[in-house]
Design an enzyme around this catalytic site. Structure first.
Site, PDB file in Angstrom:
ATOM      1  CB  CYS A   2      29.694 -59.625 -10.345  1.00 39.02           C
ATOM      2  SG  CYS A   2      30.385 -59.237  -8.729  1.00 39.02           S
ATOM      3  NE  ARG A  27      26.710 -56.062 -14.306  1.00 39.21           N
ATOM      4  CZ  ARG A  27      25.511 -55.566 -14.063  1.00 39.21           C
ATOM      5  NH1 ARG A  27      24.873 -54.916 -14.973  1.00 39.21           N
ATOM      6  NH2 ARG A  27      24.947 -55.739 -12.883  1.00 39.21           N
ATOM      7  CD1 TRP A  74      35.932 -54.853  -9.281  1.00 39.76           C
ATOM      8  CD2 TRP A  74      34.463 -54.089  -7.805  1.00 39.76           C
ATOM      9  NE1 TRP A  74      36.396 -53.644  -8.807  1.00 39.76           N
ATOM     10  CE2 TRP A  74      35.518 -53.155  -7.903  1.00 39.76           C
ATOM     11  CE3 TRP A  74      33.418 -53.795  -6.924  1.00 39.76           C
ATOM     12  CZ2 TRP A  74      35.572 -51.975  -7.163  1.00 39.76           C
ATOM     13  CZ3 TRP A  74      33.470 -52.626  -6.198  1.00 39.76           C
ATOM     14  CH2 TRP A  74      34.534 -51.736  -6.319  1.00 39.76           C
ATOM     15  CG  ASN A  98      25.898 -59.848 -10.189  1.00 40.37           C
ATOM     16  OD1 ASN A  98      26.963 -60.444 -10.191  1.00 40.37           O
ATOM     17  ND2 ASN A  98      25.359 -59.317 -11.268  1.00 40.37           N
ATOM     18  N   GLY A  99      25.760 -58.959  -5.894  1.00 38.52           N
ATOM     19  CA  GLY A  99      25.161 -58.264  -4.754  1.00 38.52           C
ATOM     20  C   GLY A  99      25.828 -58.660  -3.456  1.00 38.52           C
ATOM     21  CD  GLU A 482      32.765 -35.939 -15.445  1.00 38.09           C
ATOM     22  OE1 GLU A 482      32.600 -36.143 -14.237  1.00 38.09           O
ATOM     23  OE2 GLU A 482      32.802 -36.859 -16.277  1.00 38.09           O
ATOM     24  CE  LYS A 486      35.252 -39.314 -16.613  1.00 38.51           C
ATOM     25  NZ  LYS A 486      33.836 -39.388 -16.371  1.00 38.51           N
ATOM     26  CD  GLU A 489      36.179 -42.127 -13.446  1.00 37.96           C
ATOM     27  OE1 GLU A 489      35.951 -41.305 -14.342  1.00 37.96           O
ATOM     28  OE2 GLU A 489      35.400 -43.022 -13.138  1.00 37.96           O
ATOM     29  CG  HIS A 505      39.745 -18.116  -0.588  1.00 36.51           C
ATOM     30  ND1 HIS A 505      39.826 -17.056   0.282  1.00 36.51           N
ATOM     31  CD2 HIS A 505      38.993 -17.675  -1.634  1.00 36.51           C
ATOM     32  CE1 HIS A 505      39.130 -16.032  -0.199  1.00 36.51           C
ATOM     33  NE2 HIS A 505      38.618 -16.388  -1.374  1.00 36.51           N
ATOM     34  CE  LYS A 604      29.556 -47.400 -17.604  1.00 42.90           C
ATOM     35  NZ  LYS A 604      30.155 -46.058 -17.784  1.00 42.90           N
TER      36      LYS A 604
HETATM   37  O1  M6R Z   1      25.565 -45.516 -13.028  1.00 43.66           O
HETATM   38  P1  M6R Z   1      25.668 -44.230 -12.290  1.00 43.66           P
HETATM   39  O2  M6R Z   1      25.527 -43.030 -13.169  1.00 43.66           O
HETATM   40  O3  M6R Z   1      24.718 -44.139 -11.120  1.00 43.66           O
HETATM   41  O4  M6R Z   1      27.137 -44.203 -11.698  1.00 43.66           O
HETATM   42  C1  M6R Z   1      27.545 -43.179 -10.840  1.00 43.66           C
HETATM   43  C2  M6R Z   1      29.045 -43.184 -10.697  1.00 43.66           C
HETATM   44  O5  M6R Z   1      29.492 -44.379 -10.125  1.00 43.66           O
HETATM   45  C3  M6R Z   1      29.744 -42.986 -12.047  1.00 43.66           C
HETATM   46  O6  M6R Z   1      29.338 -41.796 -12.660  1.00 43.66           O
HETATM   47  C4  M6R Z   1      31.280 -42.945 -11.860  1.00 43.66           C
HETATM   48  O7  M6R Z   1      31.657 -41.805 -11.144  1.00 43.66           O
HETATM   49  C5  M6R Z   1      31.946 -43.021 -13.237  1.00 43.66           C
HETATM   50  N1  M6R Z   1      32.956 -44.024 -13.214  1.00 43.66           N
HETATM   51  C6  M6R Z   1      32.599 -41.758 -13.622  1.00 43.66           C
HETATM   52  O8  M6R Z   1      33.289 -41.823 -14.824  1.00 43.66           O
END
Ligand code: M6R
Length: 609
Positions: A2, A27, A74, A98-99, A482, A486, A489, A505, A604
């Site tokens: 957050c 965040r 969040w 936060n947390g 990756e 992407k 996401e 396979h 994030k």
């Molecule tokens: O801040 P971090 O690199 O530790 O975050 C790790 C993942 O949460 C982050 O890479 C996530 O997969 C991204 N949203 C990918 O685009």
């Protein structure tokens, strides 16, 4: 996860709070709220959804006051609702957090037994209730807050203030970050630096187990036990403009285009071209010779984990040390063989990812050396590591990681080169060639970025598909993963990444005339083999979209689309191949009209398990 923002000064607090939250919106964003002290009484405004909703509410129901706190949430406990949004009031006390408070149920039961009534389903509300309870027992605000934080278990960063106390904000933290911005006759509290950059560059970071009393004139830091702490302010060099969108439609597109500069910044001051080596004095903090290290564990989550998969190839090739790669969420619960001859390398953009942090703590407790690769200065993971290799990607605002990823690959390349040279496994001539190739990469990225228009067209042509398959081999297999991540996401299209050789396979059953198959095909020893895998895709009608530096006639014949990129050495090809995949995902998301920078259900920084 957050966003936290606090202000005390002589300007209108609500405006400053909302502006700061806007910089932190990435965040967390299912609800937002602010509270300010107006004529000795705290007033709260909260809304579900984006900050725009809060701004509309403030337009019809303004808040005066020059001291206040604000939050973007969040949800972790209780669904997004006005009632569950922060700030939370109990009696005279209002808090943002936060947390996660792990013992909140137990605390809540005890408070309810004392006759207290809760108004939300959050863990946060126990904090304001506890402080207010202590005040009702006769403690002053500071003593009550101190007593309360000592009862909390879990991770928290809080900012709290109180009716009738015009003079201070209190803030405290354990596992999640708090930064205090120092102004002239005014001070700021935030969960991340971009929130305060418009106002000041002088900052203080709170450490775990510390709290601070923030007044207009200054800041007093102390431990939860009340021991005073001396802390020197630090100066932040980020330009606020870098935290804005610039001329781009989305942060994501801007960040994709920032990659040449981000890589340059990550290499800056570290390259020794003449000697065919790199200079990483920060690694001296590890206090060991690399010859004492028998095994390296690379760990991370999400995109950063994909960087680790590539890192394994590079480290093993250059340094000839065995490397294991684990998801941090798995590593923390298995029993890896850590010891003084192992090195854990934790990779994290934010430096706050809870699972990665836990893996770091496990490894350190078991006697392993810990090195982190991180983008955020003084975040929790770097602080728990013996040494830190910072990437210098600058603030990454879009939830989907792009420039952080390619700078992580760069840092892993630098690390591998360093270790390879230290151990004598790379000679000077080879080192020089590898350094030379790395130094060239930013301009090759720049050239790759010019394929944007072609990728936009491809996105429009295939963006209606319900599934995508991504194929790569060897060091580029993680890039297929990756690329798929992407796309998932930001466009919400189901996508899978596979090593091309695994296709027969199982995944081959998916192939039909509707399925776009994105294949990564640099000219390397696997080229011919991948091409023959592709013939099987073509035979089943799959739509092949090839990303290659070798557009041979054989490939042109079977591929529906061929995106040509410049040639790089095979250990740097993953960086270049990532760029078209980022752009493809971006343009597909735009075509489908999704929320590119803040995709649904994602945050994030994932600071909870
Ligand atoms: O801040 P971090 O690199 O530790 O975050 C790790 C993942 O949460 C982050 O890479 C996530 O997969 C991204 N949203 C990918 O685009």
């Amino acid at each position: 996860m957050c966003g936290i923002m606090g202000y005390i000064g002589d300007r209108e607090a609500s405006r400053i709070l909302v502006d700061g939250l806007r910089r932190l919106e990435y965040r967390g964003y299912d609800s937002a709220g602010v509270a300010t002290l107006v004529n000795g009484h705290i007033e709260v405004r909260r809304t579900v959804g984006k900050l725009d909703n809060l701004e509309k509410l403030l337009a019809t129901s303004p808040l005066d006051g020059t001291i206040g706190i604000g939050h973007t949430r969040w949800a972790t406990h209780g669904p997004p609702s006005e009632q569950n949004a922060h700030p939370h009031r109990a009696g005279q006390v209002v808090v943002i957090h936060n947390g996660i408070i792990e013992n909140y149920l137990e605390l809540k039961e005890a408070l309810v037994a004392k006759g207290r009534t809760f108004h939300s389903e959050t863990d946060t509300e126990v904090i304001s209730q506890l402080i207010d309870e202590h005040m009702s027992q006769g403690l002053d605000f500071l003593a009550a807050a101190r007593a309360a934080v000592k009862q909390l278990e879990g991770s928290f960063a809080i900012v709290v203030f109180c009716d009738g106390d015009k003079s201070r904000l209190l803030t405290a933290k354990t596992a999640t970050p708090i930064v205090i911005g120092l102004g002239e006759g005014e001070n700021f509290v935030a969960s991340d630096i971009p929130a305060i950059l418009d106002h000041t560059r002088q900052v203080l970071f709170l450490e775990d187990g510390e709290m601070a009393e923030v007044t207009r004139q200054g800041v007093n830091v102390s431990t939860f036990d009340g021991e005073p702490v001396e802390r020197e302010p630090r100066r932040i060099t980020w330009d606020p403009i870098t935290a804005q969108k610039g001329g781009f439609k989305h942060f994501l597109l801007k960040e994709i285009h920032e990659q040449p500069q981000a890589l340059i910044d990550t290499m800056l001051g570290r390259i020794r071209q003449e000697e065919g080596d790199v200079w990483l004095p920060e690694l001296d903090q590890l206090g060991t010779e690399w010859s004492n290290i028998r095994r390296i564990y690379l760990t991370a989550c999400g995109t950063a984990w994909h960087a680790c998969l590539v890192g394994k190839f590079i480290l093993e090739e250059m340094a000839r040390i065995p490397v294991d790669v684990d998801y941090a969420s798995e590593l923390r619960y298995r029993k890896p063989i850590f010891g003084p001859d192992t090195m854990l390398v934790a990779v994290s953009q934010s430096g706050e990812t809870a699972d990665t942090l836990a893996a770091v703590e496990e490894a350190a407790a078991a006697g392993s050396k810990v090195l982190s690769i991180c983008n955020v200065l003084d975040a929790s993971i770097p602080r728990r590591s013996r040494a830190v290799l910072y990437t210098h990607a600058g603030p990454e605002i879009s939830v989907a990681s792009t420039k952080a990823f390619t700078t992580q690959l760069t840092a892993l390349y630098l690390l591998s080169l360093h270790v390879g040279r230290q151990l004598g496994r790379l000679d000077e001539a080879r080192g020089r060639a590898l350094v030379h190739d790395l130094v060239n990469i930013p301009s090759l990225i720049q050239e790759t970025l010019t394929r944007g228009k072609q990728l936009e067209k491809i996105a429009k042509k295939y963006g209606h598909a319900s599934d995508f398959l991504y194929l790569g081999r060897g060091i580029n297999y993680p890039i297929a993963l990756e690329g798929a991540l992407k796309l998932k996401e930001i466009s919400y299209i189901h996508a899978e990444g596979y090593p091309a050789g695994e296709m027969k396979h199982g995944p081959i059953a998916l192939i039909d005339e509707e399925l776009p198959v994105v294949v990564l095909l640099p000219r390397d020893p696997m080229y011919a083999k991948t091409l023959s895998n592709l013939k099987e895709v073509e035979a089943r009608g799959g739509r092949i979209i090839a990303i290659t530096d070798a557009p041979t006639p054989d490939l042109e014949e079977i591929a529906w689309e061929v995106v040509t990129i410049p040639r790089a050495n095979h250990m740097l090809a993953p960086i270049l191949l990532s760029i078209p995949l980022q752009m493809l995902a971006y343009y597909v998301a735009c075509y489908r009209g999704t929320d590119v920078d803040q995709p649904r259900n994602l945050a994030k920084s994932v600071t909870v398990e």
